[in-house]
Write a protein that holds these residues in place. Structure first.
Motif, PDB file in Angstrom:
ATOM      1  N   ASN A 471      17.328  34.444   1.521  1.00 19.70           N
ATOM      2  CA  ASN A 471      18.345  35.169   2.342  1.00 19.70           C
ATOM      3  C   ASN A 471      18.560  34.263   3.163  1.00 19.70           C
ATOM      4  OD1 ASN A 471      16.351  35.558   4.256  1.00 19.70           O
ATOM      5  ND2 ASN A 471      15.883  37.699   3.689  1.00 19.70           N
ATOM      6  N   ASP A 472      19.581  34.755   4.228  1.00 14.66           N
ATOM      7  CA  ASP A 472      19.972  34.155   5.419  1.00 14.66           C
ATOM      8  C   ASP A 472      20.797  34.891   6.231  1.00 14.66           C
ATOM      9  OD1 ASP A 472      20.241  31.832   7.440  1.00 14.66           O
ATOM     10  OD2 ASP A 472      20.040  30.443   5.742  1.00 14.66           O
ATOM     11  N   ARG A 473      21.110  34.249   7.367  1.00 10.76           N
ATOM     12  CA  ARG A 473      21.942  35.072   8.518  1.00 10.76           C
ATOM     13  C   ARG A 473      23.014  34.488   9.003  1.00 10.76           C
ATOM     14  NH1 ARG A 473      20.915  36.549  14.000  1.00 10.76           N
ATOM     15  NH2 ARG A 473      21.667  38.575  14.938  1.00 10.76           N
ATOM     16  N   MET A 474      24.136  34.824   9.230  1.00 13.99           N
ATOM     17  CA  MET A 474      25.364  34.390   9.735  1.00 13.99           C
ATOM     18  C   MET A 474      25.908  35.196  10.915  1.00 13.99           C
ATOM     19  SD  MET A 474      25.651  31.358   8.133  1.00 13.99           S
ATOM     20  CE  MET A 474      27.495  30.797   8.156  1.00 13.99           C
ATOM     21  N   VAL A 475      26.524  34.525  12.118  1.00 14.03           N
ATOM     22  CA  VAL A 475      26.864  35.533  13.233  1.00 14.03           C
ATOM     23  C   VAL A 475      28.222  34.677  13.403  1.00 14.03           C
ATOM     24  CG1 VAL A 475      26.374  35.994  15.257  1.00 14.03           C
ATOM     25  CG2 VAL A 475      24.528  35.824  13.887  1.00 14.03           C
ATOM     26  N   ILE A 476      29.101  35.801  13.825  1.00 17.10           N
ATOM     27  CA  ILE A 476      30.361  35.462  14.395  1.00 17.10           C
ATOM     28  C   ILE A 476      30.512  36.260  15.804  1.00 17.10           C
ATOM     29  CG2 ILE A 476      32.741  36.064  14.160  1.00 17.10           C
ATOM     30  CD1 ILE A 476      32.815  36.013  11.200  1.00 17.10           C
ATOM     31  N   ARG A 477      30.914  35.211  16.835  1.00 11.16           N
ATOM     32  CA  ARG A 477      30.981  35.625  18.216  1.00 11.16           C
ATOM     33  C   ARG A 477      32.126  35.204  18.549  1.00 11.16           C
ATOM     34  NH1 ARG A 477      26.102  33.150  21.109  1.00 11.16           N
ATOM     35  NH2 ARG A 477      25.005  34.576  19.844  1.00 11.16           N
ATOM     36  N   PHE A 478      32.785  36.194  19.448  1.00 12.24           N
ATOM     37  CA  PHE A 478      34.048  35.747  20.349  1.00 12.24           C
ATOM     38  C   PHE A 478      33.567  35.605  21.490  1.00 12.24           C
ATOM     39  CE2 PHE A 478      36.451  37.383  16.789  1.00 12.24           C
ATOM     40  CZ  PHE A 478      37.541  36.950  16.619  1.00 12.24           C
ATOM     41  N   ASP A 479      34.009  34.730  22.466  1.00  8.10           N
ATOM     42  CA  ASP A 479      33.620  34.406  23.715  1.00  8.10           C
ATOM     43  C   ASP A 479      34.978  35.050  24.534  1.00  8.10           C
ATOM     44  OD1 ASP A 479      36.206  32.947  24.036  1.00  8.10           O
ATOM     45  OD2 ASP A 479      35.129  30.838  24.121  1.00  8.10           O
ATOM     46  N   PRO A 480      34.688  35.399  26.046  1.00  6.04           N
ATOM     47  CA  PRO A 480      35.894  35.937  26.884  1.00  6.04           C
ATOM     48  C   PRO A 480      37.274  35.534  26.587  1.00  6.04           C
ATOM     49  CG  PRO A 480      33.938  35.611  28.060  1.00  6.04           C
ATOM     50  CD  PRO A 480      33.731  34.714  26.669  1.00  6.04           C
ATOM     51  N   GLY A 481      37.341  34.361  26.272  1.00 10.20           N
ATOM     52  CA  GLY A 481      38.757  33.883  25.928  1.00 10.20           C
ATOM     53  C   GLY A 481      39.431  34.201  24.618  1.00 10.20           C
ATOM     54  N   GLY A 482      38.431  34.568  23.810  1.00  9.65           N
ATOM     55  CA  GLY A 482      39.102  35.146  22.533  1.00  9.65           C
ATOM     56  C   GLY A 482      38.879  33.926  21.531  1.00  9.65           C
ATOM     57  N   LEU A 589      43.596  40.166  16.761  1.00 14.53           N
ATOM     58  CA  LEU A 589      42.138  40.177  16.901  1.00 14.53           C
ATOM     59  C   LEU A 589      41.787  39.458  18.299  1.00 14.53           C
ATOM     60  CD1 LEU A 589      39.317  41.008  15.800  1.00 14.53           C
ATOM     61  CD2 LEU A 589      39.364  39.276  14.574  1.00 14.53           C
ATOM     62  N   PRO A 590      42.058  38.310  18.458  1.00 13.88           N
ATOM     63  CA  PRO A 590      41.596  37.680  19.552  1.00 13.88           C
ATOM     64  C   PRO A 590      41.945  38.462  21.026  1.00 13.88           C
ATOM     65  CG  PRO A 590      42.383  36.071  18.423  1.00 13.88           C
ATOM     66  CD  PRO A 590      42.677  37.307  17.772  1.00 13.88           C
ATOM     67  N   ALA A 591      42.891  39.167  21.145  1.00  8.20           N
ATOM     68  CA  ALA A 591      43.236  40.133  22.345  1.00  8.20           C
ATOM     69  C   ALA A 591      42.600  41.115  22.252  1.00  8.20           C
ATOM     70  CB  ALA A 591      44.619  40.464  22.009  1.00  8.20           C
ATOM     71  N   VAL A 592      42.109  41.980  21.296  1.00  6.50           N
ATOM     72  CA  VAL A 592      41.170  42.922  21.282  1.00  6.50           C
ATOM     73  C   VAL A 592      39.741  42.378  21.683  1.00  6.50           C
ATOM     74  CG1 VAL A 592      40.041  44.700  19.937  1.00  6.50           C
ATOM     75  CG2 VAL A 592      42.471  44.026  19.507  1.00  6.50           C
ATOM     76  N   ALA A 593      39.312  41.189  21.257  1.00  7.97           N
ATOM     77  CA  ALA A 593      38.088  40.777  21.704  1.00  7.97           C
ATOM     78  C   ALA A 593      38.030  40.582  22.945  1.00  7.97           C
ATOM     79  CB  ALA A 593      37.796  39.176  20.950  1.00  7.97           C
ATOM     80  N   GLN A 594      39.084  39.863  23.722  1.00  4.74           N
ATOM     81  CA  GLN A 594      39.313  39.565  25.064  1.00  4.74           C
ATOM     82  C   GLN A 594      38.999  40.870  25.825  1.00  4.74           C
ATOM     83  OE1 GLN A 594      43.182  37.361  24.981  1.00  4.74           O
ATOM     84  NE2 GLN A 594      41.980  35.929  26.386  1.00  4.74           N
ATOM     85  N   SER A 595      39.519  41.837  25.307  1.00  5.50           N
ATOM     86  CA  SER A 595      39.343  43.185  26.030  1.00  5.50           C
ATOM     87  C   SER A 595      38.122  43.709  26.098  1.00  5.50           C
ATOM     88  CB  SER A 595      40.505  44.332  25.450  1.00  5.50           C
ATOM     89  OG  SER A 595      40.557  45.441  25.758  1.00  5.50           O
ATOM     90  N   LEU A 596      37.319  43.339  24.909  1.00  8.54           N
ATOM     91  CA  LEU A 596      36.003  44.042  24.990  1.00  8.54           C
ATOM     92  C   LEU A 596      35.114  43.123  25.980  1.00  8.54           C
ATOM     93  CD1 LEU A 596      36.011  44.359  21.074  1.00  8.54           C
ATOM     94  CD2 LEU A 596      35.149  46.139  23.069  1.00  8.54           C
ATOM     95  N   HIS A 597      35.695  42.025  26.489  1.00  9.00           N
ATOM     96  CA  HIS A 597      34.909  41.225  27.545  1.00  9.00           C
ATOM     97  C   HIS A 597      35.155  41.677  28.741  1.00  9.00           C
ATOM     98  CE1 HIS A 597      34.010  38.507  24.249  1.00  9.00           C
ATOM     99  NE2 HIS A 597      32.801  38.381  24.706  1.00  9.00           N
ATOM    100  N   ARG A 598      36.254  42.901  29.203  1.00 11.39           N
ATOM    101  CA  ARG A 598      36.461  42.821  30.485  1.00 11.39           C
ATOM    102  C   ARG A 598      35.287  43.447  31.397  1.00 11.39           C
ATOM    103  NH1 ARG A 598      39.677  48.808  29.399  1.00 11.39           N
ATOM    104  NH2 ARG A 598      40.845  47.345  27.823  1.00 11.39           N
ATOM    105  N   PRO A 599      35.425  42.883  32.635  1.00 11.24           N
ATOM    106  CA  PRO A 599      34.274  42.848  33.529  1.00 11.24           C
ATOM    107  C   PRO A 599      34.065  44.369  33.983  1.00 11.24           C
ATOM    108  CG  PRO A 599      35.789  41.896  34.489  1.00 11.24           C
ATOM    109  CD  PRO A 599      36.323  41.812  33.189  1.00 11.24           C
TER     110      PRO A 599
END
Length: 780
Positions: A471-482, A589-599
């Motif tokens: 088996n294996d594991r993959m990760v997708i991660r957005f940074d604050p800039g999208g 999607l990147p705009a939603v990701a940015q919103s999820l990083h709001r401080p």
């Protein structure tokens, strides 16, 4: 909507501009402050007792920081590298051979590590290594597998007389004996699958550092499997928790299975760094050292028998393998005879099969999986048997294959080993290959060759593989800039993962491909990983990545709904954006990701950031297959073989990137042709390596190949949602049987029906001269 850079598109490798402009970063490019250099002292004997090691002169030499031997290993209570054995997978018990990082008491192969010297400069370390005096008592050595199993043969390991590391058996012996008893035709063959060296463009390098402040280690190494390195070095050798060892495997210039294992040098540089107060220690293999110290591949003596009825239908198959382990069962080397047994029937319907293998110790350097790992050995044996059977019963070799292919209607098709092919259209693949090769036009080309005084032949090599494991594991991660990052548990060392994974994510999430970054090969950055080998990455990593992408959408959808002032049920994800169904309102999607990083002012039901992981297991595997056709021209006066034409058609399931896939196949063909025509690791009777440099070990060049024509046919796998099958080992598996078959076809008019690999000019010329003398004697 067809994505310009999506799945199925021939996107050029995103990695290549960095590599071709010299901006790749390999381990040897990495230098740390206060770095020292290590040199290994290797045994010049294949079998000897170490009576004494005098290191006094070396320790007194200029610039020397440490001289380490097996006695120091024992004093520091370090462990050995432990191999995988069949019993670990529920198979029979064998003789397990822990491999020390420095030998003590005995050496069992030329190249065994005896001492490690660390100095301020590489030259000082090498000069000091020359000053170490080792008093050896040479002992008799056994070099070939056939000699090793003879009664009274010298034991490589005294506790294991007979030199069999493990015996494996599959199938039904009684049913197979019965099939042979009623057969109209029986043919047999004995083949030598020559030992080869991987010779990646980048030799092995290890750079280790001990950190006294927190008693941890960092290893930069040329590895296909950095997490595996961490597990074995930390657990087996250093005896520390895995969290105390960081392994970084940056750009790696080819692996081919050889770089999948932990070598003594990987542990030596870490231990030496600790001994030197935390100074980094770098070891870089020379090419000469690589021939001695890298694990070799293949090295199998195979005997096969095929039983057929009066119509040419195969009734039974017997296989008996002697597989060379070298001095140790090293890492996963036992999987090679295992795969050779599992896939012995290949793509043919064979009602009764009995296959047995003995993994045999010899006084030679250890072997390991090499591109294909048992699959090429299996394909070579069955394809040579079929050609011999066709000749014996007077049936065209192509027609004999047609009569015996497993048909698509028989899927899933269960084998003697218990595995089951899920899909495959073998006859169609062969027919497409014959068309691509202009099979019907061969007579005209053969006539032209004859006018030039050349012999021309053609050969077919059909193969099937079992691809993907674990088996294996993959990760997708957005940074604050999208911007999106893929964190891969697999490891790319030439395959192009950065490109194909980005294509997948681009299609699934709609993120611009230039906004996707790729992270791999660092155990501190990637939490879980199994590496890359066995054509596993697209099956396991690709499907895990799809799960991660789906999870990203589900995680982001509630925030998108809130931002769009809609209920979650009214929001859908399409073409990279969240849409309110039935309206033109949407959010990328990147705009939603940015919103999820709001401080601040993030609603409490949401976690900070946008990240998701996916896991997938190769349970079951997939079964890529294909048909390769070679044409050769032979100069009967010199024995020189020229590869005149080469075509392949491969079933790799769903194609992610045909450009990269065909490139993988061409690279594998080069390795398979190299084995068939020129490559061979050779020892004398005392176990001394005779092919220790590129002056003695021939490698194929671009000029040795015609323009290769390769096509892909998609028969999606049913064993994974994406329908993917492996591709990385296809070329190396199909090439040897195709090339050798073509050579024998060219030599058939002379009465030559057997030649072992590599078919060098000298070997071919000798076969021609022998045949001519025999024909002359018969005429008289």
């Amino acid at each position: 909507m067809v994505q310009k850079f999506g799945i199925g598109q021939p996107v050029r490798r995103l990695e290549d501009p960095r590599f071709i402009t010299g901006r790749g970063r390999y381990v040897d490019d990495i230098n740390l402050p206060h770095q020292a250099y290590g040199v290994v002292v290797m045994s010049p004997h294949a079998h000897a007792r170490i009576k004494r090691i005098d290191t006094a002169k070396a320790k007194a030499a200029a610039g020397v920081l440490a001289v380490l031997t097996g006695a120091d290993v024992a004093a520091d209570k370090l462990g050995s590298l432990m191999p995988l054995m069949p019993e670990d997978m529920g198979g029979p018990k064998g003789y397990r051979t822990p491999r020390p990082i420095l030998s003590s008491g005995k050496v069992r192969a030329v190249g065994d590590r005896v001492a490690f010297v660390v100095a301020e400069t590489p030259t000082q370390a090498r000069d000091a290594a020359e000053l170490i005096e080792v008093d050896y008592e040479p002992l008799p050595a056994v070099v070939s597998v056939e000699d090793a199993i003879k009664p009274g043969a010298t034991a490589v390991w005294e506790e294991n007389p007979g030199n069999v590391a493990v015996a494996l058996m599959m199938g039904d012996k009684d049913a197979t004996d019965s099939a042979f008893a009623k057969a109209k035709h029986v043919v047999s063959i004995k083949l030598v699958n020559n030992r080869v060296n991987a010779n990646p463009i980048e030799p092995r390098v290890a750079l280790g550092q001990y950190h006294p402040d927190n008693e941890s280690y960092t290893l930069h190494t040329t590895s296909q499997n950095p997490h595996g390195h961490r597990m074995h070095i930390a657990g087996d050798v250093l005896k520390v928790p895995q969290v105390k060892l960081r392994v970084i495997s940056p750009d790696v210039g080819g692996g081919f299975g050889m770089k999948g294992a932990v070598y003594p040098e990987d542990a030596l540089v870490l231990w030496a760094s600790k001994r030197c107060g935390g100074r980094p220690v770098k070891w870089t293999s020379t090419r000469s050292e690589a021939f001695l110290s890298d694990s070799h591949g293949r090295a199998q003596v195979a005997t096969g028998e095929l039983a057929l009825d009066e119509s040419g239908k195969i009734l039974g198959l017997r296989v008996d393998l002697l597989h060379d382990m070298g001095s140790h069962v090293f890492d996963a080397s036992v999987v090679v005879p295992l795969f050779a047994l599992k896939l012995a029937p290949s793509v043919y319907q064979i009602p009764a099969v009995f296959a047995a293998a003995r993994a045999v110790f010899t006084h030679t350097p250890p072997l390991q999986p090499y591109r294909g790992a048992g699959r090429p050995e299996a394909a070579y044996l069955i394809e040579q048997l079929l050609d011999k059977a066709a000749n014996a019963i007077g049936v065209d070799p192509i027609e004999l294959r047609r009569r015996n292919f497993v048909p698509p209607t028989a899927m899933p098709h269960k084998l003697h080993s218990g595995i089951a092919y899920d899909s495959g259209e073998f006859k169609r693949v062969m027919e497409e290959s014959l068309k691509l090769a202009d099979w019907d036009g061969f007579a005209k080309r053969a006539a032209a060759s004859k006018k030039d005084g050349k012999l021309r032949g053609r050969g077919v090599g059909y193969f099937i593989e079992e691809a993907a494991i674990f088996n294996d594991r993959m990760v997708i991660r957005f940074d604050p800039g999208g911007t999106l990052s893929i964190l891969a548990g697999t490891h790319s060392h030439g395959q192009g993962h950065q490109t194909v994974y980005a294509q997948m994510v681009h299609e699934w999430l709609g993120v611009p491909i230039e906004s996707i970054s790729f992270v791999q090969g660092d155990t501190n950055e990637v939490a879980v990983g199994r590496g890359t080998y066995g054509s596993r990455s697209m099956h396991v990593g690709g499907n895990a990545l799809k799960k991660a992408a789906d999870a990203i959408i589900e995680k982001a959808k509630p925030m998108a709904a809130m931002m769009l002032e809609a209920s979650v049920g009214d929001v859908e994800f399409k073409d990279g954006s969240f849409h309110i169904v039935g309206t033109d309102r949407s959010l990328p999607l990147p705009a939603v990701a940015q919103s999820l990083h709001r401080p601040m002012f993030l609603p409490p039901q949401f976690e900070v950031g946008l990240e998701a992981s996916g896991t997938f297991a190769a349970e079951p595997s997939n079964y890529p297959n294909g048909c390769h056709i070679a044409e050769v021209e032979i100069d009967p006066e010199t024995g020189v073989v020229e590869l005149a034409r080469y075509v392949s058609v491969g079933d790799v399931g769903k194609v992610v990137n045909a450009l990269l896939c065909v490139g993988q196949i061409h690279g594998g063909v080069a390795q398979g042709v190299g084995q068939a025509l020129m490559e061979a690791i050779t020892f004398d009777n005392n176990g001394q390596l005779l092919t220790g440099s590129f002056q003695d070990y021939a490698m194929p060049r671009a000029s040795d190949f015609p323009d290769m024509s390769s096509e892909l046919t998609e028969v999606p796998a049913t064993t994974n949602p994406l329908g993917i099958k492996g591709a990385g080992e296809a070329g190396a598996t199909g090439a040897p049987p195709a090339v050798v078959s073509a050579i024998l076809d060219a030599l058939k008019p002379l009465g030559i029906d057997h030649i072992d690999m590599p078919a060098t000019p000298g070997r071919v010329w000798q076969a021609i001269q022998h045949a001519r003398s025999m024909n002359k004697a018969a005429a008289e």
